[in-house]
Design a protein around this motif. Structure first.
Motif, PDB file in Angstrom:
ATOM      1  N   LYS A  38      -8.252  14.960   5.309  1.00 22.69           N
ATOM      2  CA  LYS A  38      -9.006  16.093   6.029  1.00 22.69           C
ATOM      3  C   LYS A  38      -9.469  16.076   7.419  1.00 22.69           C
ATOM      4  O   LYS A  38      -9.427  17.006   8.013  1.00 22.69           O
ATOM      5  CB  LYS A  38     -10.524  16.089   5.197  1.00 22.69           C
ATOM      6  CG  LYS A  38     -10.372  16.845   3.978  1.00 22.69           C
ATOM      7  CD  LYS A  38     -11.805  17.301   3.388  1.00 22.69           C
ATOM      8  CE  LYS A  38     -11.771  17.813   2.102  1.00 22.69           C
ATOM      9  NZ  LYS A  38     -12.835  18.258   1.766  1.00 22.69           N
ATOM     10  N   LYS A  39      -9.587  14.944   7.932  1.00 26.22           N
ATOM     11  CA  LYS A  39     -10.127  14.942   9.462  1.00 26.22           C
ATOM     12  C   LYS A  39      -8.848  15.164  10.301  1.00 26.22           C
ATOM     13  O   LYS A  39      -9.096  15.413  11.307  1.00 26.22           O
ATOM     14  CB  LYS A  39     -10.574  13.427   9.743  1.00 26.22           C
ATOM     15  CG  LYS A  39      -9.685  12.128   9.508  1.00 26.22           C
ATOM     16  CD  LYS A  39     -10.345  10.979   9.820  1.00 26.22           C
ATOM     17  CE  LYS A  39      -9.317   9.665   9.403  1.00 26.22           C
ATOM     18  NZ  LYS A  39     -10.018   8.581   9.564  1.00 26.22           N
ATOM     19  N   ALA A  40      -7.610  14.978   9.599  1.00 24.61           N
ATOM     20  CA  ALA A  40      -6.550  15.557  10.540  1.00 24.61           C
ATOM     21  C   ALA A  40      -6.037  16.768   9.979  1.00 24.61           C
ATOM     22  O   ALA A  40      -4.447  16.831  10.194  1.00 24.61           O
ATOM     23  CB  ALA A  40      -5.501  14.246  10.565  1.00 24.61           C
ATOM     24  N   GLY A  41      -6.666  17.454   9.254  1.00 23.64           N
ATOM     25  CA  GLY A  41      -6.062  18.774   8.824  1.00 23.64           C
ATOM     26  C   GLY A  41      -5.171  18.637   7.405  1.00 23.64           C
ATOM     27  O   GLY A  41      -4.683  19.793   6.895  1.00 23.64           O
ATOM     28  N   GLY A  42      -4.882  17.329   7.017  1.00 29.52           N
ATOM     29  CA  GLY A  42      -4.355  17.410   5.564  1.00 29.52           C
ATOM     30  C   GLY A  42      -3.829  16.214   5.419  1.00 29.52           C
ATOM     31  O   GLY A  42      -3.643  15.115   6.277  1.00 29.52           O
ATOM     32  N   GLY A  43      -3.523  15.701   3.751  1.00 22.49           N
ATOM     33  CA  GLY A  43      -3.197  14.602   3.622  1.00 22.49           C
ATOM     34  C   GLY A  43      -2.395  14.665   2.317  1.00 22.49           C
ATOM     35  O   GLY A  43      -1.314  15.482   2.527  1.00 22.49           O
ATOM     36  N   PHE A  44      -2.797  14.274   1.284  1.00 19.67           N
ATOM     37  CA  PHE A  44      -1.959  14.571   0.042  1.00 19.67           C
ATOM     38  C   PHE A  44      -2.336  15.998  -0.167  1.00 19.67           C
ATOM     39  O   PHE A  44      -1.336  16.681  -0.933  1.00 19.67           O
ATOM     40  CB  PHE A  44      -2.614  13.841  -1.075  1.00 19.67           C
ATOM     41  CG  PHE A  44      -2.281  12.376  -1.101  1.00 19.67           C
ATOM     42  CD1 PHE A  44      -1.147  11.801  -1.330  1.00 19.67           C
ATOM     43  CD2 PHE A  44      -3.440  11.144  -0.556  1.00 19.67           C
ATOM     44  CE1 PHE A  44      -0.774  10.405  -1.373  1.00 19.67           C
ATOM     45  CE2 PHE A  44      -2.960  10.215  -0.205  1.00 19.67           C
ATOM     46  CZ  PHE A  44      -1.629   9.638  -0.539  1.00 19.67           C
ATOM     47  N   TYR A  45      -3.105  16.436  -0.013  1.00 26.42           N
ATOM     48  CA  TYR A  45      -3.417  18.064  -0.051  1.00 26.42           C
ATOM     49  C   TYR A  45      -3.657  18.961   1.224  1.00 26.42           C
ATOM     50  O   TYR A  45      -3.941  17.974   2.451  1.00 26.42           O
ATOM     51  CB  TYR A  45      -4.787  18.445  -0.795  1.00 26.42           C
ATOM     52  CG  TYR A  45      -4.734  17.833  -2.315  1.00 26.42           C
ATOM     53  CD1 TYR A  45      -4.022  18.540  -3.279  1.00 26.42           C
ATOM     54  CD2 TYR A  45      -5.161  16.466  -2.671  1.00 26.42           C
ATOM     55  CE1 TYR A  45      -4.086  17.925  -4.448  1.00 26.42           C
ATOM     56  CE2 TYR A  45      -5.057  16.153  -3.816  1.00 26.42           C
ATOM     57  CZ  TYR A  45      -4.681  16.777  -4.823  1.00 26.42           C
ATOM     58  OH  TYR A  45      -4.606  16.393  -6.020  1.00 26.42           O
ATOM     59  N   GLY A  46      -3.335  19.965   1.265  1.00 26.23           N
ATOM     60  CA  GLY A  46      -3.532  20.829   2.734  1.00 26.23           C
ATOM     61  C   GLY A  46      -2.682  20.632   3.677  1.00 26.23           C
ATOM     62  O   GLY A  46      -1.602  19.935   3.606  1.00 26.23           O
TER      63      GLY A  46
END
Ligand code: NAI
Length: 281
Positions: A273-281
Motif C-alpha cells: 500500500k505504501k508504494a501504491g500496490g503490491g499483491f493488490y492494487g
C-alpha cells in the motif's frame, strides 16, 4: 495537561501510529526522521487519523487539535533530550539501529528508556556495546499501531526488570495490552506468523491456488485479513526482511525459509500500500 516527553524515531508506517498513540495518551511527542519531506507526509497521515477519529466520534474537534499540537516533528535528534522514552521504528537493519542508539545515548538522560519496535532483530544484540544496555527493551507494536491493542514487551539479555515494568506500565497507559516475552527470534506473533505467510507462498508457488483464493479462504474461516492483504498493509519489503531475519536466527530451519515470490515482489518495487500496490492494487 501535557505529560512528559515521548520520542519516536522513524515516521513511516509504524512511527506515525506510535506517535499518535502517545499523543492521544497526553504525551508531548517528538517525531524524528531523516528529512522534512518524509516528516510532512507523516504529519498528513496523523491529520488523517485525527479526521477519522473525529468522524467516528472518538475525538472532539478541540481534542483533535490539541492532540495534533502535541506531535512536533524534527530532523534534529538532540530534540529527544529530556524524553522519558524513545521508541525506535526506523528501517529493519541492525547496523543502522545500533548507530541511532549510540547517538541517542549521547542525548538522553541515563534513566531514559530506549525501546525498539523491531519485528525480528534480537534486542540483546541491539543493546550490545551501548553504555547502558539495561535500558534497551523491545516494544513491539502491531500495524496499525494507533489501533491494535497488543504490544510485545521484550526482555533482552541485559534489560533490567525495572525497565521491563516501566515499559509494561507505559503500554497500559497508551491503552495497549502488553505481553512480556523473552528475546527469542520472531518473539511470539511473528514466529507463529512465519508459517501463516510461508504456507500461503508455497500454495501459490505450486500453482495450487491464487493469492486471492488463499486470502478469501482464510477470511471465510475468521481471519480479519488474508496473508497477502496483510503483507500489502505491512509492506512486502518489511515482511521479507523479517522472514530473512527469523530464518537466519533459527540457523536456516526449513520451516522458516523465505520464498522467491517475496524476493521478486521486492525487486519489482511492488511492496504494498505504501508504494501504491503490491499483491493488490
Ligand atoms: P517504514 O519503511 O514505513 O518507515 C521507516 C522510517 O524510518 C522511514 O520514514 C525512514 O525514512 C526512517 N528511517 C530510516 N533510517 C532512519 C534513520 N537512520 N534515522 C531516522 N529515521 C530513519 O517502516 P515501518 O514499517 O514503519 O517499520 C519500522 C520498524 O517497525 C521496523 O523495525 C519494522 O520491522 C517494525 N515493524 C513494522 C511493522 C509493520 O507492519 N510495518 C509491524 C511491527 C514492527
Amino acid at each position: 495537561m501535557t505529560k512528559k516527553k515521548f520520542g519516536v524515531c522513524g515516521s513511516g508506517t509504524m512511527g506515525v501510529g506510535i506517535a499518535y498513540a502517545a499523543a492521544a495518551a497526553g504525551y508531548d511527542v517528538r517525531l524524528y526522521d531523516l528529512n522534512d519531506q518524509i516528516l510532512a507526509k507523516a504529519g498528513q497521515t496523523i491529520d488523517a487519523f485525527i479526521s477519522k477519529g473525529v468522524e467516528r466520534g472518538k475525538l472532539t474537534e478541540e481534542g483533535g487539535k490539541e492532540l495534533r499540537e502535541r506531535v512536533v516533528t524534527t530532523t534534529d535528534l538532540s530534540e529527544m533530550s529530556g524524553a522519558m522514552i524513545v521508541v525506535e521504528a526506523i528501517v529493519e537493519r541492525l547496523d543502522i539501529k545500533q548507530e541511532l542508539f549510540r547517538k541517542l545515548e549521547e542525548v538522553l538522560s541515563a534513566d531514559a528508556i530506549i525501546a525498539t519496535n523491531t519485528s525480528s532483530i534480537a534486542v540483546t544484540e541491539m543493546a550490545n556495546g551501548l553504555q547502558n544496555p539495561e535500558r534497551v527493551v523491545g516494544m513491539h507494536f502491531f500495524n496499525p499501531a494507533h489501533i491494535m491493542k497488543l504490544v510485545e514487551v521484550i526482555k533482552g539479555y541485559a534489560t533490567s526488570e525495572e525497565v521491563m515494568q516501566r515499559t509494561v506500565d507505559l503500554s497500559i497507559e497508551l491503552g495497549k495490552t502488553p505481553v512480556r516475552v523473552k528475546d527469542t527470534p520472531g518473539f511470539i506473533v511473528n514466529r507463529v506468523a512465519r508459517n501463516f505467510y510461508g504456507e500461503a507462498f508455497r500454495i501459490v508457488g505450486e500453482g495450487a491456488a491464487s493469492h486471492e483464493q488463499v486470502d478469501r479462504c482464510l477470511k471465510s474461516v475468521g481471519f480479519r485479513m488474508g496473508p497477502f492483504e496483510l503483507m500489502d498493509l505491512i509492506g512486502v519489503d518489511v515482511n521479507f526482511a523479517v522472514t530473512q531475519s527469523v530464518y537466519g536466527q533459527y540457523f536456516n530451519e526449513a520451516r522458516f525459509q523465505p520464498h522467491l515470490i517475496q524476493k521478486k515482489m521486492v525487486e519489482s518495487g511492488r511492496i504494498g500500500k505504501k508504494a501504491g500496490g503490491g499483491f493488490y492494487g
